[in-house]
Design a protein around this motif. Structure first.
Motif, PDB file in Angstrom:
ATOM      1  N   LEU A  30      38.027  42.597  38.800  1.00  0.00           N
ATOM      2  CA  LEU A  30      37.329  43.700  39.468  1.00  0.00           C
ATOM      3  C   LEU A  30      37.668  45.070  38.895  1.00  0.00           C
ATOM      4  O   LEU A  30      36.807  45.950  38.865  1.00  0.00           O
ATOM      5  CB  LEU A  30      37.637  43.679  40.970  1.00  0.00           C
ATOM      6  N   THR A  31      38.897  45.279  38.477  1.00  0.00           N
ATOM      7  CA  THR A  31      39.307  46.605  38.032  1.00  0.00           C
ATOM      8  C   THR A  31      39.438  46.719  36.522  1.00  0.00           C
ATOM      9  O   THR A  31      39.706  47.803  36.016  1.00  0.00           O
ATOM     10  CB  THR A  31      40.662  47.000  38.659  1.00  0.00           C
ATOM     11  N   GLY A  32      39.284  45.661  35.845  1.00  0.00           N
ATOM     12  CA  GLY A  32      39.474  45.684  34.399  1.00  0.00           C
ATOM     13  C   GLY A  32      40.801  45.042  34.060  1.00  0.00           C
ATOM     14  O   GLY A  32      41.809  45.295  34.695  1.00  0.00           O
ATOM     15  N   PHE A  33      40.785  44.237  33.077  1.00  0.00           N
ATOM     16  CA  PHE A  33      41.969  43.469  32.696  1.00  0.00           C
ATOM     17  C   PHE A  33      43.134  44.374  32.331  1.00  0.00           C
ATOM     18  O   PHE A  33      44.275  44.114  32.710  1.00  0.00           O
ATOM     19  CB  PHE A  33      41.612  42.541  31.527  1.00  0.00           C
ATOM     20  N   TRP A  34      42.881  45.431  31.568  1.00  0.00           N
ATOM     21  CA  TRP A  34      43.965  46.253  31.037  1.00  0.00           C
ATOM     22  C   TRP A  34      44.764  46.946  32.123  1.00  0.00           C
ATOM     23  O   TRP A  34      45.978  47.088  32.013  1.00  0.00           O
ATOM     24  CB  TRP A  34      43.415  47.262  30.027  1.00  0.00           C
ATOM     25  N   LEU A  35      44.121  47.372  33.172  1.00  0.00           N
ATOM     26  CA  LEU A  35      44.825  48.037  34.260  1.00  0.00           C
ATOM     27  C   LEU A  35      45.837  47.091  34.917  1.00  0.00           C
ATOM     28  O   LEU A  35      46.994  47.444  35.137  1.00  0.00           O
ATOM     29  CB  LEU A  35      43.821  48.551  35.304  1.00  0.00           C
ATOM     30  N   VAL A  36      45.415  45.889  35.202  1.00  0.00           N
ATOM     31  CA  VAL A  36      46.305  44.893  35.808  1.00  0.00           C
ATOM     32  C   VAL A  36      47.385  44.469  34.815  1.00  0.00           C
ATOM     33  O   VAL A  36      48.546  44.307  35.183  1.00  0.00           O
ATOM     34  CB  VAL A  36      45.498  43.675  36.315  1.00  0.00           C
TER      35      VAL A  36
ATOM     36  N   SER B 208      52.979  31.899  46.638  1.00  0.00           N
ATOM     37  CA  SER B 208      52.805  32.416  45.269  1.00  0.00           C
ATOM     38  C   SER B 208      51.367  32.327  44.790  1.00  0.00           C
ATOM     39  O   SER B 208      50.875  33.237  44.121  1.00  0.00           O
ATOM     40  CB  SER B 208      53.709  31.652  44.308  1.00  0.00           C
ATOM     41  N   TRP B 209      50.676  31.266  45.133  1.00  0.00           N
ATOM     42  CA  TRP B 209      49.314  31.096  44.636  1.00  0.00           C
ATOM     43  C   TRP B 209      48.393  32.187  45.176  1.00  0.00           C
ATOM     44  O   TRP B 209      47.439  32.583  44.498  1.00  0.00           O
ATOM     45  CB  TRP B 209      48.773  29.705  44.953  1.00  0.00           C
ATOM     46  N   LYS B 210      48.683  32.696  46.358  1.00  0.00           N
ATOM     47  CA  LYS B 210      47.850  33.773  46.915  1.00  0.00           C
ATOM     48  C   LYS B 210      48.025  35.065  46.120  1.00  0.00           C
ATOM     49  O   LYS B 210      47.045  35.749  45.819  1.00  0.00           O
ATOM     50  CB  LYS B 210      48.204  34.011  48.383  1.00  0.00           C
ATOM     51  N   VAL B 211      49.255  35.370  45.765  1.00  0.00           N
ATOM     52  CA  VAL B 211      49.508  36.578  44.975  1.00  0.00           C
ATOM     53  C   VAL B 211      48.883  36.430  43.589  1.00  0.00           C
ATOM     54  O   VAL B 211      48.291  37.373  43.060  1.00  0.00           O
ATOM     55  CB  VAL B 211      51.019  36.866  44.877  1.00  0.00           C
ATOM     56  N   ARG B 212      48.984  35.247  43.006  1.00  0.00           N
ATOM     57  CA  ARG B 212      48.362  35.016  41.693  1.00  0.00           C
ATOM     58  C   ARG B 212      46.843  35.165  41.774  1.00  0.00           C
ATOM     59  O   ARG B 212      46.220  35.757  40.890  1.00  0.00           O
ATOM     60  CB  ARG B 212      48.728  33.630  41.178  1.00  0.00           C
ATOM     61  N   LEU B 213      46.260  34.639  42.836  1.00  0.00           N
ATOM     62  CA  LEU B 213      44.812  34.750  43.021  1.00  0.00           C
ATOM     63  C   LEU B 213      44.402  36.212  43.175  1.00  0.00           C
ATOM     64  O   LEU B 213      43.421  36.653  42.564  1.00  0.00           O
ATOM     65  CB  LEU B 213      44.369  33.932  44.237  1.00  0.00           C
ATOM     66  N   ILE B 214      45.153  36.961  43.962  1.00  0.00           N
ATOM     67  CA  ILE B 214      44.867  38.389  44.131  1.00  0.00           C
ATOM     68  C   ILE B 214      44.976  39.115  42.793  1.00  0.00           C
ATOM     69  O   ILE B 214      44.142  39.967  42.462  1.00  0.00           O
ATOM     70  CB  ILE B 214      45.817  39.009  45.180  1.00  0.00           C
ATOM     71  N   THR B 215      45.970  38.756  41.998  1.00  0.00           N
ATOM     72  CA  THR B 215      46.150  39.379  40.688  1.00  0.00           C
ATOM     73  C   THR B 215      44.971  39.073  39.772  1.00  0.00           C
ATOM     74  O   THR B 215      44.458  39.968  39.088  1.00  0.00           O
ATOM     75  CB  THR B 215      47.464  38.887  40.037  1.00  0.00           C
ATOM     76  N   ILE B 216      44.518  37.835  39.766  1.00  0.00           N
ATOM     77  CA  ILE B 216      43.385  37.457  38.917  1.00  0.00           C
ATOM     78  C   ILE B 216      42.114  38.160  39.380  1.00  0.00           C
ATOM     79  O   ILE B 216      41.344  38.677  38.551  1.00  0.00           O
ATOM     80  CB  ILE B 216      43.213  35.926  38.910  1.00  0.00           C
ATOM     81  N   ILE B 217      41.883  38.187  40.680  1.00  0.00           N
ATOM     82  CA  ILE B 217      40.690  38.868  41.199  1.00  0.00           C
ATOM     83  C   ILE B 217      40.750  40.354  40.867  1.00  0.00           C
ATOM     84  O   ILE B 217      39.753  40.952  40.447  1.00  0.00           O
ATOM     85  CB  ILE B 217      40.551  38.630  42.717  1.00  0.00           C
TER      86      ILE B 217
END
Length: 143
Positions: free
Chosen positions: A47-53, A34-43
């Protein structure tokens, strides 16, 4: 194909997740931690802008069903409840539990600060006392 082929389903895992269980569900589906997916989500958010994620996360929250606890839970689910009301209840429950734990933590911090304040006051009283001055002078004479 036969019915015995195991098919994975993508679910949210609210019990294992931090915020609605989207990342925990994705991690279980792909066999990651889970921590890897969370890290990918934060990165990705940086990188792409908060609103898109954020929008993608909210879409996943509304689209993905929570993982059933067992077969009887998924079978007894009524169709009268709308998905939006279910999600709204889950949001309220999530933030209520976070708020409650924050209040408990705030009370603990307040108690600890009160204890530290009393300790500092005792130290301050000792340092400003005449006895402290006298002991310090004796130590200087001994050196």
């Amino acid at each position: 194909m036969s019915d015995s082929v195991y098919r994975k389903s993508l679910y949210r895992k609210p019990a294992k997740g931090k915020v609605f269980g989207v990342c925990a569900g994705l991690a279980e589906y792909f066999g990651w931690e889970s921590w890897k997916v969370r890290l990918i989500t934060i990165i990705a958010a940086f990188l792409t802008g908060f609103w898109l994620v954020f929008i993608a996360y909210m879409v996943a929250f509304f689209v993905l069903e929570p993982a059933p606890r067992n077969q009887s839970d998924s079978e007894t689910k009524t169709e009268n409840n709308s998905r939006f009301n279910d999600r709204l209840d889950e949001v309220k429950q999530t933030f209520h539990s976070k708020t409650h734990s924050s209040q408990v933590s705030l009370e603990e911090v307040s108690t600890r600060l009160t204890q530290l304040k009393k300790k500092v006051e005792r130290m301050e009283a000792h340092v400003t006392s005449g006895r402290f001055e006298l002991e310090r002078e004796f130590r200087r004479m001994a050196d």
